[in-house]
Design a protein around this motif. Structure first.
Motif: not given
Length: 456
Positions: A157-169
């Motif tokens: 699951f990726f939720s720790r910094n997901c809004f700090d990276v580009p949408a494609a990542v």
């Protein structure tokens, strides 16, 4: 529920968490280990094996700082330093984990720990492992017919910094998570762990721990394959339905972040080496007389399982390298061949073209074109389910506010899927497949992960 929690509190199992790392921020490692220290049984049942690399500048000071910080938090805190010059080894997570497991297990046995009580959990440096995972792991271990032949695998699951990276990542890792979850649903236990997983010390010792050569770059999948073949198909994968929260690759700057994720994708797809390893062990010549005898008298079920595991390995590595080219190039290429824009470039004479001369082949061609339009729909359905699950896990497991999780606005992230598919799947997997033909050993490059200790 009270009885279940009481069973967990009185657990006799020892959990050894192996944390391999290389050039990771000390703050990130401290945060990862601190989350384990907060578990109620950490001081009595947890062992931390901090797997350092000798080639990292300043690894000693970092290890000493972490050991001092957590000196009273766990049953044992063991530090291992993997040498950089062991002959025949390929640098990477697998060789580091193998060395740490061997040294750490020997140290625990020397300190009087019963090997049959030890469960090894391989953790990434950014894995946030909730206490619920350990509880469910023990529950599965105690209920299994033979827990010493199981690898225990949670979804990621990726939720720790997901809004700090580009949408494609962000979309790449979401799609990756959805595929891992789908893989774990196999009813025969033929599935592959990803990133974080657990197994008994007994099983690790039985198969000779982790492989360290260039065929074992994808250490998580490779370990499952090794256990399966070394135990004549008795080893299986047991899903633990508690997601492990990870960190997206993050650097300063949009383009540098995209490039860092591309580098990570290339490293992941080097695991294509497992294709040859699987086919060689499933259908090739056995390495020893004993394994040859066991292969001769293997049950039909074992042969079916070997066929299934081969198909799943090919699915995992061949679909990424072919799907992009097929979906975007196959129909236009065939259109060019069968219906050339000019007679000079005609490959097939119109008089001999079956699509023009036969109603059957014309109908078949139209069906193929329609199917290509609908090929992505199963993926879209899987991602729709994942969207609901992502918000549910954020809210119920990680106690995030509604504003901190994904919302309907994030549906616009899916616009970046074609970019993500080509840049982080098709191109890196193609490079890895071609490079494997002439270069079996590659430089190990760790993807950068930014960590804000104050924000955590």
């Amino acid at each position: 529920m009270e009885a279940s929690l009481k069973l967990y509190e009185e657990s006799h199992l020892i959990h050894a968490f192996i944390v391999p790392n290389y050039a990771e921020p000390e703050g990130l490692l401290r945060d990862t280990i601190k989350r384990l220290a907060n578990h109620r049984n950490a001081q009595t049942n947890y062992v931390i094996i901090l797997a350092m690399e000798a080639s990292e500048l300043g690894h000693g000071a970092k290890a000493e700082s972490l050991a001092e910080y957590f000196k009273d938090s766990f049953l044992h805190f063991i530090t291992t330093v993997h040498p950089a010059d062991i002959p025949g080894e390929s640098r990477g997570k697998g060789s580091n984990v193998s060395y740490a497991a061997r040294v750490g297990c020997s140290e625990m046995i020397r300190r009087g720990v019963d090997r049959r009580r030890v469960i090894l959990t391989i953790s990434d440096s950014d894995s946030s492992i909730p206490e619920l995972y350990v509880h469910e792991l023990e529950k599965s271990f105690n209920q299994a017919d033979d827990p010493y032949f199981l690898l225990y695998a949670p979804p990621i699951f990726f939720s720790r910094n997901c809004f700090d990276v580009p949408a494609a990542v962000r979309m790449t890792d979401i799609t990756w998570s959805a595929m891992v979850m789908a893989n774990l649903s196999n009813s025969r236990g033929i599935a592959f762990p990803c990133s974080t997983y657990s197994l008994s010390m007994v099983l690790a010792e039985r198969v000779g721990f982790w492989d360290t050569d260039s065929d074992s770059v994808g250490e998580d999948m490779h370990m499952m394959l090794k256990c399966f073949f070394k135990t004549d198909g008795m080893a299986r994968c047991q899903p633990i339905f508690v997601p492990i929260n990870l960190t997206n690759v993050q650097t300063n700057g949009y383009m540098s972040n995209m490039y860092a994720r591309f580098v990570q994708a290339k490293r992941h797809y080097n695991g294509i080496a497992d294709v040859s390893y699987t086919l060689r062990n499933a259908f090739g010549l056995p390495a020893t007389t004993k394994s040859k005898k066991s292969s001769m008298y293997a049950s039909p079920t074992f042969w079916i399982d070997k066929l299934i595991i081969c198909i799943k390995v090919l699915e995992a590595h061949m679909i990424p390298v072919t799907s992009g080219w097929l979906m975007f190039a196959a129909v236009p290429l065939m259109q060019f061949v069968l219906f050339p824009p000019h007679p000079m470039v005609a490959v097939v004479d119109p008089a001999d073209n079956p699509i023009l001369t036969s109603d059957f082949y014309a109908t078949l061609w139209n069906i193929v074109k329609i199917i290509t339009v609908f090929l992505p729909f199963p993926l879209f359905g899987t991602l729709a389910i994942y969207e609901y699950l992502h918000r549910f896990v954020d809210r119920e497991l990680y106690r995030k506010q509604k504003s901190e999780s994904r919302s309907w606005r994030n549906c616009f992230d899916y616009i970046s899927l074609p970019i993500a598919a080509w840049l982080f799947m098709t191109i890196p997997s193609t490079i890895a497949a071609l490079k494997r033909l002439y270069k079996t050993n590659d430089q190990y490059i760790v993807a950068e992960k930014f960590f804000d200790e104050e924000r955590a």
